[in-house]
Structures are given as structure tokens and as C-alpha cells.
Design a protein around this motif. Structure first.
Motif, short mmCIF file in Angstrom:
data_model
loop_
_atom_site.label_atom_id
_atom_site.label_comp_id
_atom_site.label_asym_id
_atom_site.label_seq_id
_atom_site.Cartn_x
_atom_site.Cartn_y
_atom_site.Cartn_z
N LEU A 125 18.68 -3.27 -13.74
CA LEU A 125 17.55 -3.83 -12.84
C LEU A 125 16.47 -4.12 -14.02
CD1 LEU A 125 18.17 -1.59 -9.29
CD2 LEU A 125 19.44 -4.03 -10.04
N PRO A 126 16.26 -5.41 -14.09
CA PRO A 126 14.40 -5.57 -14.19
C PRO A 126 13.45 -4.81 -13.97
CG PRO A 126 15.66 -7.66 -14.00
CD PRO A 126 16.69 -6.37 -13.18
N SER A 127 13.42 -4.28 -12.72
CA SER A 127 12.79 -3.91 -12.40
C SER A 127 12.74 -2.60 -11.07
CB SER A 127 11.66 -4.41 -10.87
OG SER A 127 10.47 -3.36 -10.22
N HIS A 128 12.43 -2.13 -10.91
CA HIS A 128 12.74 0.06 -10.15
C HIS A 128 12.56 0.34 -8.63
CE1 HIS A 128 14.69 1.38 -14.04
NE2 HIS A 128 15.52 0.42 -13.50
N GLN A 129 10.84 -0.86 -8.42
CA GLN A 129 10.45 -1.08 -6.90
C GLN A 129 10.89 -2.12 -6.56
OE1 GLN A 129 7.86 0.95 -7.21
NE2 GLN A 129 8.47 1.97 -9.53
N TRP A 130 10.79 -1.45 -5.34
CA TRP A 130 11.72 -2.84 -3.80
C TRP A 130 10.15 -3.55 -3.96
CZ3 TRP A 130 15.21 -2.35 -0.85
CH2 TRP A 130 16.58 -1.14 -1.02
N PRO A 131 10.57 -5.01 -3.89
CA PRO A 131 10.08 -5.94 -3.56
C PRO A 131 9.10 -5.80 -2.73
CG PRO A 131 12.06 -6.99 -3.06
CD PRO A 131 12.09 -5.16 -3.71
N SER A 132 8.22 -6.92 -2.37
CA SER A 132 7.45 -7.17 -1.83
C SER A 132 7.91 -8.21 0.10
CB SER A 132 5.81 -8.44 -1.89
OG SER A 132 6.40 -8.80 -2.47
N ARG A 133 8.82 -8.68 -0.31
CA ARG A 133 9.40 -9.89 -0.22
C ARG A 133 10.42 -8.94 0.31
NH1 ARG A 133 13.00 -14.07 -2.94
NH2 ARG A 133 11.19 -14.11 -4.76
N MET A 135 14.23 -7.65 1.73
CA MET A 135 15.36 -7.37 1.11
C MET A 135 15.95 -6.45 1.66
SD MET A 135 16.28 -6.74 -3.23
CE MET A 135 15.65 -5.47 -3.11
N LEU A 136 16.97 -6.79 1.65
CA LEU A 136 18.03 -5.66 2.46
C LEU A 136 19.54 -5.09 1.75
CD1 LEU A 136 18.98 -6.85 5.86
CD2 LEU A 136 16.83 -5.01 5.50
N ILE A 137 19.21 -3.66 1.28
CA ILE A 137 20.53 -3.12 1.03
C ILE A 137 21.37 -2.43 1.62
CG2 ILE A 137 21.39 -2.53 -1.65
CD1 ILE A 137 20.01 -5.28 -1.83
N THR A 138 22.69 -3.02 1.74
CA THR A 138 23.34 -2.14 2.75
C THR A 138 24.50 -0.80 1.84
OG1 THR A 138 25.63 -3.79 2.19
CG2 THR A 138 24.30 -4.62 3.52
N ALA A 139 24.88 0.24 2.62
CA ALA A 139 25.89 1.12 1.87
C ALA A 139 25.92 1.85 3.41
CB ALA A 139 24.54 1.91 1.42
N VAL A 140 27.40 2.86 3.77
CA VAL A 140 27.48 3.06 5.01
C VAL A 140 28.37 5.01 4.17
CG1 VAL A 140 30.71 3.81 5.67
CG2 VAL A 140 29.67 0.81 5.02
N ASP A 141 27.82 5.34 5.28
CA ASP A 141 28.00 6.82 4.73
C ASP A 141 28.55 6.89 5.14
OD1 ASP A 141 27.77 9.90 5.93
OD2 ASP A 141 25.64 9.59 6.41
N ALA A 142 29.58 8.38 3.70
CA ALA A 142 30.98 7.94 3.39
C ALA A 142 31.23 9.65 4.68
CB ALA A 142 30.81 9.10 2.08
N ALA A 143 30.26 10.46 4.95
CA ALA A 143 30.95 11.45 5.75
C ALA A 143 31.40 11.04 7.35
CB ALA A 143 29.58 12.70 6.21
N THR A 144 30.23 10.30 7.44
CA THR A 144 30.49 9.40 9.33
C THR A 144 30.77 8.44 9.33
OG1 THR A 144 28.25 9.30 9.14
CG2 THR A 144 28.39 11.14 9.64
N ASP A 151 15.39 -0.98 3.47
CA ASP A 151 14.27 -2.14 2.90
C ASP A 151 13.58 -1.47 1.81
OD1 ASP A 151 13.24 -0.71 5.01
OD2 ASP A 151 12.67 -1.75 6.17
N GLY A 152 13.46 0.23 1.55
CA GLY A 152 12.58 0.55 1.02
C GLY A 152 11.36 1.22 1.61
N SER A 153 11.41 0.92 3.02
CA SER A 153 10.24 1.31 3.46
C SER A 153 10.13 2.83 3.79
CB SER A 153 11.03 0.96 5.05
OG SER A 153 11.29 1.05 5.57
N ALA A 154 11.35 3.14 3.89
CA ALA A 154 11.60 5.19 4.12
C ALA A 154 10.96 5.22 2.67
CB ALA A 154 12.37 5.79 4.27
N GLY A 155 11.15 4.81 1.71
CA GLY A 155 10.50 5.67 -0.08
C GLY A 155 12.10 5.59 -0.48
N GLU A 156 12.65 4.87 -0.94
CA GLU A 156 14.49 5.12 -1.21
C GLU A 156 14.00 5.14 -2.50
OE1 GLU A 156 15.13 4.50 3.23
OE2 GLU A 156 14.13 3.47 0.95
N SER A 157 14.55 5.19 -3.52
CA SER A 157 14.27 4.87 -4.84
C SER A 157 15.35 3.96 -4.56
CB SER A 157 15.02 5.25 -5.80
OG SER A 157 15.91 5.11 -7.44
N LEU A 158 15.27 2.67 -5.47
CA LEU A 158 16.13 1.45 -5.44
C LEU A 158 17.20 1.71 -6.08
CD1 LEU A 158 16.38 -1.76 -5.16
CD2 LEU A 158 15.07 -2.54 -6.82
#
Length: 296
Positions: A125-133, A135-144, A151-158
Motif C-alpha cells: 500500500l503506497p499510503s496507510h491512511q484512508w482516502p478522503s473519498r 471507499m468500502l473494504i469488505t470483510a466477514v466476522d469469522a465467528a458470527t 470505511d475507516g470512519s471508526a478509526g480502523e487501521s487501513l
């Protein structure tokens, strides 16, 4: 309906290369998709999405794919693992139950030192910061089995979110984010194209586009999006030449260069169909674009 969406699907290491090659080839032909209002990334597509929105030029990103850098981790999907996938997806149960079955497989994946895995994703990744535009990155909870579009709004690490989206069950272990363990977003859909709902123009790049059991395919998702709406959609999948370059093992890092070059070459055939959607014009639904760039 407003805005343009670029959806980038699953496809392993070679899928990253093919998508970046295709994007660079389209840009070279005057069709630059990097200005999308919404970018959706799933698994391999999450890497491409984060790279594309980093501000790095497509020519540079493409060059990185065809130049060996020695930071890849190659892997493979054994026949035994593929059989377990088939059973998980085809046994009875709703989609969330299927994802929980895949989660059990993911949670049993042998541990990989998190620092090692994170270092590889971080180097991609050229940048480790979420972009201003948007962007949605998908994932699935392995337990549930819960599906989430970060979308980075909760402060998660990109880096962590992209790592989670790429955590293929049975190959790489889930990634912990806020006390929960997340796996490959492709366990819900190889593209998750339905996240582009509400956009007027949608282009989907999909190394893997077919449905399988409870796994919804890209074409069905796009048909649902277009039904009763005025959105325009284009689906681009690997041409026969690109499929040969990609090979059977989507996690083979040695095939990055051939896959990227094949994507770049395929852009010539795909450009007209993608342009007809991306440039706007009439708002009526447009047919998907097949592997050769023809309407299907």
C-alpha cells in the motif's frame, strides 16, 4: 441516482495484477476509472482499491506489478481445501450460516506471525491512511458470519482492514480488529457489487465473477441493481488470454507480471464498453461487458 462506482473483486495475487493492468490499460486509452465517487474493494480488490485511492499514478502501480520486488508471499489452494470450500458453500443453510462454516475453517488456519503478514500488506500500500473519498473494504466476522463494509470512519487501521479482507480461509488466518477476528470479504460475494446501490454508473472488474452455492455471483448482483432502476453497469472479467496468464493458482506471486500485462492488453477490447457506461449519457440500463468487451 448519482455518482460513479468502481467495484474491484476477489482474485488473489494474480487478480491484483490483472485489475491494475486493466486499469492502467484503460487509462492509457483515455478511460480513467480512478476518479470514481465510490470504490468498493473485496479481497484482492481491497489491495487495488487502497492503491488506487492513494494518489499514486496508475502507470506507477502497473510498473510495480511487472517488476519483481521480492515482498510477496505465494500460497496455494489444495484439493482438500477446495473440497472443504465446496462442502461449506453447498450444504444447506442461509448465507450467514455458510459464512460461519467458512469462519470455522478460517479460525483453524495455522497462525502466521501477524507482523510478517502485516508487513507484506503494508508494503503493497503506497499510503496507510484512508482516502478522503468514499471507499468500502469488505470483510466477514469469522465467528458470527456477519458481513461488514469498513470505511475507516471508526478509526480502523487501513492495513489491518485490507489484511482482513485478504485473509483467505485455510490459507491466511483472520485478522483481529477491535477484538473481533475478520476474514476474506469474498466469503460473502466475490465482488459485493450490490454495495454500489444508488450509483448511476457502475463498473465492476471481477477476476472471479461466477456464483457458487450460497456465494452470489457478480452478474446476479448487477441484474438486481439494474432491475427497476436507470443505472448503467459494466462487468469486465478476464479474457481467455488473461485467464491463461493468471493460471490456476491465483496465489502464485510469480505470475503477477504475466497477469498484469494480460490485463493491460485486454483493456483495448474492454475500453469501448466501459466508456459507454463511465461517460454517462443516456441513463437507461446498459448490458454487462463480457470478457472481450462486447455487450452480453
Amino acid at each position: 441516482m448519482t455518482g460513479r462506482a468502481l467495484v474491484l473483486g476477489s482474485g488473489g495475487i494474480t487478480g491484483v495484477a490483472w485489475e491494475l493492468g486493466l486499469l492502467a490499460g484503460l487509462a492509457a486509452r483515455g478511460v480513467d476509472l480512478s476518479g470514481a465517487d465510490l470504490v468498493v474493494g473485496t479481497s484482492a480488490g481491497s489491495v487495488v482499491a487502497a492503491q488506487l485511492t492513494s494518489g499514486t499514478g496508475l502507470a506507477e502501480l502497473y510498473q510495480a506489478q511487472i517488476t519483481p520486488d521480492g515482498i510477496d508471499i505465494s500460497a496455494g489452494l489444495s484439493r482438500k481445501l477446495m473440497l472443504r470450500y465446496a462442502l461449506a458453500f453447498c450444504l444447506p443453510g442461509n448465507s450467514r450460516r455458510v459464512r460461519r462454516r467458512m469462519g470455522k475453517l478460517a479460525l483453524a488456519t495455522p497462525a502466521l506471525p501477524e507482523a510478517e503478514r502485516r508487513a507484506v500488506i503494508g508494503a503493497w500500500l503506497p499510503s496507510h491512511q484512508w482516502p478522503s473519498r468514499h471507499m468500502l473494504i469488505t470483510a466477514v466476522d469469522a465467528a458470527t458470519g456477519e458481513f461488514r463494509a469498513f470505511d475507516g470512519s471508526a478509526g480502523e487501521s487501513l492495513v489491518d482492514v485490507v489484511s482482513a479482507s485478504c485473509a483467505v480461509p485455510g490459507v491466511w488466518p483472520p485478522v483481529e480488529i477491535d477484538g473481533r477476528r475478520w476474514m476474506d470479504g469474498g466469503m460473502r460475494s466475490a465482488t459485493n457489487a450490490d454495495l454500489a446501490v444508488g450509483c448511476a454508473q457502475i463498473v465492476v472488474l471481477a477476476p472471479i465473477w461466477q456464483g457458487f452455492g450460497a456465494l452470489t455471483g457478480a452478474e446476479r448482483q448487477l441484474r438486481r441493481l439494474a432491475r427497476g432502476s436507470q443505472c448503467k453497469v459494466a462487468l469486465v472479467t478476464p479474457s481467455p488470454e488473461a485467464s491463461a496468464a493468471i493460471g490456476r493458482n491465483l496465489l502464485d506471486a510469480s505470475r503477477r507480471g504475466p497477469a498484469a500485462r494480460a490485463g493491460y492488453a485486454q483493456a483495448e477490447a474492454a475500453a469501448a464498453g466501459v466508456t459507454s457506461v463511465w461517460s454517462g449519457g443516456s441513463t437507461r440500463h446498459q448490458p454487462a461487458v463480457d470478457t472481450e468487451g462486447r455487450g452480453s
